[in-house]
Write a protein that holds these residues in place. Sequence first.
Motif, PDB file in Angstrom:
ATOM      1  N   GLU A 174       0.748  -1.163  -0.107  1.00 50.98           N
ATOM      2  CA  GLU A 174       0.070   0.064  -0.087  1.00 50.98           C
ATOM      3  C   GLU A 174       1.023   1.232  -0.012  1.00 50.98           C
ATOM      4  N   ILE A 175       1.929   1.062   0.636  1.00 51.63           N
ATOM      5  CA  ILE A 175       2.548   2.254   0.843  1.00 51.63           C
ATOM      6  C   ILE A 175       3.444   2.549  -0.604  1.00 51.63           C
ATOM      7  N   ASP A 176       3.908   1.473  -1.132  1.00 51.17           N
ATOM      8  CA  ASP A 176       4.497   1.511  -2.569  1.00 51.17           C
ATOM      9  C   ASP A 176       3.470   2.164  -3.550  1.00 51.17           C
ATOM     10  N   GLY A 177       2.316   2.148  -3.124  1.00 49.34           N
ATOM     11  CA  GLY A 177       1.268   2.833  -4.278  1.00 49.34           C
ATOM     12  C   GLY A 177       1.629   4.175  -4.316  1.00 49.34           C
ATOM     13  N   PHE A 178       2.077   4.924  -3.299  1.00 47.76           N
ATOM     14  CA  PHE A 178       2.312   6.247  -2.942  1.00 47.76           C
ATOM     15  C   PHE A 178       3.606   6.456  -3.204  1.00 47.76           C
ATOM     16  N   PHE A 179       4.594   5.888  -2.777  1.00 54.20           N
ATOM     17  CA  PHE A 179       6.067   6.060  -2.626  1.00 54.20           C
ATOM     18  C   PHE A 179       6.683   5.202  -3.349  1.00 54.20           C
ATOM     19  N   ASN A 180       6.879   5.317  -4.847  1.00 53.08           N
ATOM     20  CA  ASN A 180       7.728   4.452  -5.804  1.00 53.08           C
ATOM     21  C   ASN A 180       8.678   5.378  -6.664  1.00 53.08           C
ATOM     22  N   GLU A 181       9.393   4.551  -7.258  1.00 52.10           N
ATOM     23  CA  GLU A 181      10.358   5.119  -7.845  1.00 52.10           C
ATOM     24  C   GLU A 181       9.871   6.194  -9.045  1.00 52.10           C
ATOM     25  N   SER A 182       8.700   5.565  -9.641  1.00 53.86           N
ATOM     26  CA  SER A 182       8.291   6.355 -10.890  1.00 53.86           C
ATOM     27  C   SER A 182       7.610   7.671 -10.299  1.00 53.86           C
ATOM     28  N   GLU A 196      18.052   5.949  -4.279  1.00 54.51           N
ATOM     29  CA  GLU A 196      18.034   4.970  -3.581  1.00 54.51           C
ATOM     30  C   GLU A 196      18.233   5.454  -1.954  1.00 54.51           C
ATOM     31  N   ASN A 197      19.095   6.362  -1.732  1.00 54.25           N
ATOM     32  CA  ASN A 197      19.298   6.934  -0.437  1.00 54.25           C
ATOM     33  C   ASN A 197      17.906   7.646   0.121  1.00 54.25           C
ATOM     34  N   PHE A 198      17.403   8.301  -0.735  1.00 58.41           N
ATOM     35  CA  PHE A 198      16.043   9.199  -0.638  1.00 58.41           C
ATOM     36  C   PHE A 198      15.013   8.126  -0.136  1.00 58.41           C
ATOM     37  N   MET A 199      14.745   7.073  -1.176  1.00 62.23           N
ATOM     38  CA  MET A 199      13.732   6.270  -0.849  1.00 62.23           C
ATOM     39  C   MET A 199      13.938   5.196   0.467  1.00 62.23           C
ATOM     40  N   LEU A 200      15.258   5.023   0.780  1.00 61.94           N
ATOM     41  CA  LEU A 200      15.337   4.324   1.918  1.00 61.94           C
ATOM     42  C   LEU A 200      15.201   5.273   3.096  1.00 61.94           C
ATOM     43  N   ASN A 201      15.719   6.633   3.241  1.00 64.03           N
ATOM     44  CA  ASN A 201      15.575   7.322   4.407  1.00 64.03           C
ATOM     45  C   ASN A 201      14.388   7.967   4.576  1.00 64.03           C
ATOM     46  N   TYR A 202      13.451   8.201   3.650  1.00 64.22           N
ATOM     47  CA  TYR A 202      12.378   9.059   3.622  1.00 64.22           C
ATOM     48  C   TYR A 202      11.068   7.992   3.480  1.00 64.22           C
ATOM     49  N   ARG A 203      11.237   6.749   3.428  1.00 60.90           N
ATOM     50  CA  ARG A 203       9.822   5.983   3.274  1.00 60.90           C
ATOM     51  C   ARG A 203       9.002   6.093   4.441  1.00 60.90           C
ATOM     52  N   PRO A 204       7.813   6.547   4.098  1.00 59.59           N
ATOM     53  CA  PRO A 204       6.900   6.784   5.273  1.00 59.59           C
ATOM     54  C   PRO A 204       6.258   5.622   5.918  1.00 59.59           C
ATOM     55  N   ASP A 205       5.945   5.517   7.242  1.00 62.34           N
ATOM     56  CA  ASP A 205       5.252   4.583   7.903  1.00 62.34           C
ATOM     57  C   ASP A 205       4.107   4.411   7.378  1.00 62.34           C
ATOM     58  N   TYR A 215      -2.410  13.404  -3.377  1.00 60.93           N
ATOM     59  CA  TYR A 215      -1.953  14.746  -3.237  1.00 60.93           C
ATOM     60  C   TYR A 215      -1.126  15.118  -1.948  1.00 60.93           C
ATOM     61  N   ASP A 216      -1.409  13.911  -0.773  1.00 59.60           N
ATOM     62  CA  ASP A 216      -0.918  14.132   0.298  1.00 59.60           C
ATOM     63  C   ASP A 216       0.589  13.414   0.082  1.00 59.60           C
ATOM     64  N   ALA A 217       0.679  12.397  -0.864  1.00 57.73           N
ATOM     65  CA  ALA A 217       1.888  11.814  -1.083  1.00 57.73           C
ATOM     66  C   ALA A 217       2.893  12.645  -1.680  1.00 57.73           C
ATOM     67  N   ILE A 218       2.380  13.258  -2.778  1.00 59.92           N
ATOM     68  CA  ILE A 218       3.086  14.163  -3.587  1.00 59.92           C
ATOM     69  C   ILE A 218       3.508  15.387  -2.828  1.00 59.92           C
ATOM     70  N   LYS A 219       2.764  15.939  -2.069  1.00 59.11           N
ATOM     71  CA  LYS A 219       3.253  16.834  -0.960  1.00 59.11           C
ATOM     72  C   LYS A 219       4.529  16.402  -0.059  1.00 59.11           C
ATOM     73  N   TYR A 220       4.513  15.161   0.536  1.00 59.82           N
ATOM     74  CA  TYR A 220       5.203  14.840   1.271  1.00 59.82           C
ATOM     75  C   TYR A 220       6.653  14.437   0.435  1.00 59.82           C
ATOM     76  N   ILE A 221       6.431  13.967  -0.765  1.00 52.44           N
ATOM     77  CA  ILE A 221       7.682  13.863  -1.615  1.00 52.44           C
ATOM     78  C   ILE A 221       8.439  15.142  -1.974  1.00 52.44           C
ATOM     79  N   ARG A 222       7.595  16.186  -2.212  1.00 49.98           N
ATOM     80  CA  ARG A 222       8.368  17.373  -2.327  1.00 49.98           C
ATOM     81  C   ARG A 222       8.987  18.000  -0.959  1.00 49.98           C
ATOM     82  N   ASP A 223       8.249  17.805   0.068  1.00 49.37           N
ATOM     83  CA  ASP A 223       8.659  18.362   1.396  1.00 49.37           C
ATOM     84  C   ASP A 223      10.156  17.662   1.836  1.00 49.37           C
ATOM     85  N   SER A 224      10.050  16.254   1.274  1.00 46.77           N
ATOM     86  CA  SER A 224      10.930  15.476   2.064  1.00 46.77           C
ATOM     87  C   SER A 224      12.414  15.666   1.044  1.00 46.77           C
TER      88      SER A 224
END
Length: 235
Positions: A174-182, A196-205, A215-224
């Motif tokens: 479910e997390i992968d649906g919002f936080f993935n490489e693409s 790789e470092n970003f995906m490892l260190n900022y993967r959300p709970d 929208y929340d996912a994209i905001k989180y990615i940009r802020d992170s």
Amino acid sequence: MKLKPFCIPATLLLFMAFNVSAQQGFVLKGVVMERGTTNRITSGEVVNKRTEGSVNTNDLGLFQIKVNMGDTLFVFKNEFANAEVVVQSSKDLIIYLNRSTDLREVNIYGESKKQELDGMRQEYRNKGSFYAGKPPLLSYLFSPLTAIYELFGRTPRNARHFGKFYSNELQQTEIDGFFNESIIKKHTDLKDKDLENFMLNYRPDYSVASKWTEYDAIKYIRDSYKKYTDTLRKK
């Protein structure tokens, strides 16, 4: 000595009037459609990024949202690529969304992953572990041998471990649906080792991501991403 009347140029008056109306805000009407077709997109979400107010499109793809001139609208809908539009006029707005193959691939991956896990869980049931190693209390009364087997047998013990693995894998999918490489590549310029470092260190709970909209996912990615780049600069 008489003072001459002070005249304000007409162009300045127009600019002042425009500036006041832009600050006052108004209700913008619009429609969201699929690009290249006459299909209207229902249940799409339209967000004013300045106010964070949001509305959904109705059965005809129509929406109304309060804005100021110059506000940016963020529009998204599952299976479509996101769009951002700057409000430059009070006229009715048509927003076009492109169909997205990225989200479809993530959904297919999630479905196939769940099918694979369900198949493994069924194998444990076929081997005689009906309760995945957690028999209900009533089973001790009506089927005590089964209950004891579920507690101490090797297969039920493995099924118990698999049950925890099963739940965790579904959460991670479910997390992968919002936080993935693409998605991350689409909204940042990260690649290779930095990605790789970003995906490892900022993967959300899961407790956070389970409540997200796109929208929340994209905001989180940009802020992170901003935090990540700021950290790199300090180093």
